[in-house]
Design a protein around this motif. Structure first.
Motif, PDB file in Angstrom:
ATOM      1  N   CYS A  94      -6.530   3.448   8.446  1.00  0.00           N
ATOM      2  CA  CYS A  94      -5.530   2.595   7.802  1.00  0.00           C
ATOM      3  C   CYS A  94      -5.108   3.246   6.494  1.00  0.00           C
ATOM      4  O   CYS A  94      -5.642   4.281   6.085  1.00  0.00           O
ATOM      5  N   ASN A  95      -4.147   2.636   5.844  1.00  0.00           N
ATOM      6  CA  ASN A  95      -3.718   3.066   4.516  1.00  0.00           C
ATOM      7  C   ASN A  95      -4.531   2.270   3.499  1.00  0.00           C
ATOM      8  O   ASN A  95      -4.287   1.088   3.284  1.00  0.00           O
ATOM      9  N   GLN A 138      -4.649   2.273   0.317  1.00  0.00           N
ATOM     10  CA  GLN A 138      -3.916   1.769  -0.844  1.00  0.00           C
ATOM     11  C   GLN A 138      -3.232   0.443  -0.533  1.00  0.00           C
ATOM     12  O   GLN A 138      -3.024  -0.376  -1.427  1.00  0.00           O
ATOM     13  N   ILE A 188      -8.050  10.239   8.297  1.00  0.00           N
ATOM     14  CA  ILE A 188      -8.044   9.650   6.949  1.00  0.00           C
ATOM     15  C   ILE A 188      -8.496  10.655   5.898  1.00  0.00           C
ATOM     16  O   ILE A 188      -8.735  10.281   4.750  1.00  0.00           O
TER      17      ILE A 188
END
Length: 280
Positions: A149-150, A152, A231
């Motif tokens: 996932c992101n 941030q 990631i």
């Protein structure tokens, strides 16, 4: 376009280009419109026409296989995500397997599962041979996306991320900055997962996680570590390049293969192709 999958790409022949109408290799969908976007309807018709041409839909199968599919679909409607293989074999017997004397109950059920797997109706993967996944997206994606996932954007929105940051701050930081996930961290991120070992095995088998060789022979799964290539931070080396004297290739592989290679003076390209993972 040398990739072997390229010929199978469905073209969007009504694309709007800067020069007018043209052919696109993707279907542009306006997510704010959802099903009201006319491109969605064109995409669905294109997929349906392609599926109808599939050899699988014109393949003759025993009636018992279709009866098994009916039972599986009924369980899907009941929100069942996965079943042990033994339970699916029992359903196959209820459906009339074996269809003939040539195969036993389990052997024919496995053939039926292979057929259903190719149709995308179930997932029966060699990495988890004793489990049949009825709803793959719901079974896997909630746990895949706890890792891929992101950070941030999503960390503040995912409760398991907040719990992991509080309980295992160093290991959560290692995931964010180094792409390294520990078995202990997976236990927190996958809280409530009914089949964590199956999800772990599938992520490894699909190349989403790469096991890192343990420093000892500990059998504790919490001590395991995995590298998640997708990631890894996108950072370039700020140092100026130097003239290349030697070239190193990093390989990831299972422990038995690595031990075997260490006893030899070289590793063949064929062995690398079949037993190792080479990061892009």
């Amino acid at each position: 376009h040398a990739h072997p999958s390229w010929p199978a790409v469905l073209e969007f022949r009504e694309g709007e280009l800067s020069t007018g109408r043209g052919v696109l290799c993707f279907f542009p969908v306006d997510n704010t419109l959802g099903n009201r976007d006319p491109v969605v309807g064109l995409l669905m018709r294109c997929v349906e026409a392609t599926v109808r041409e599939s050899d699988h839909l014109r393949h003759w199968v025993p009636f018992a296989w279709l009866a098994l599919l009916d039972r599986v679909e009924a369980l899907k409607q009941g929100r069942c995500l996965a079943l042990p293989l033994a339970e699916v074999v029992r359903l196959g017997v209820e459906a009339g397997m074996p269809s003939g004397p040539a195969l036993g109950e389990e052997a024919e059920t496995l053939l039926a599962l292979r057929f259903l797997d190719r149709l995308g109706l179930v997932l029966h993967h060699p990495a988890v041979p004793n489990l049949v996944i009825l709803r793959p997206a719901e079974f896997l994606f909630p746990y895949f996306t706890k890792i891929i996932c992101n950070f941030q954007v999503h960390t503040a929105l995912i409760p398991e991320h907040r719990a992991a940051r509080r309980m295992l701050p160093a290991e959560f930081q290692a995931m964010q900055t180094k792409g390294v996930v520990s078995g202990r961290l997976l236990g927190v991120l996958w809280e409530g997962c009914t089949h964590p070992e199956a999800v772990r095995q599938l992520m490894v088998s699909l190349g989403l996680m790469v096991p890192i060789l343990a420093r000892d022979d500990s059998a504790d799964p919490d001590a395991d570590e995995f590298l998640v290539p997708s990631i890894l931070p996108d950072e370039s080396d700020p140092r100026p390049p130097r003239a290349t004297a030697l070239t190193a290739i990093i390989l990831f592989a299972a422990a038995p293969a690595v031990r075997r290679w260490r006893r030899s003076s070289f590793v063949s390209l064929r062995a690398v192709e079949h037993e190792a993972h080479v990061p892009a």
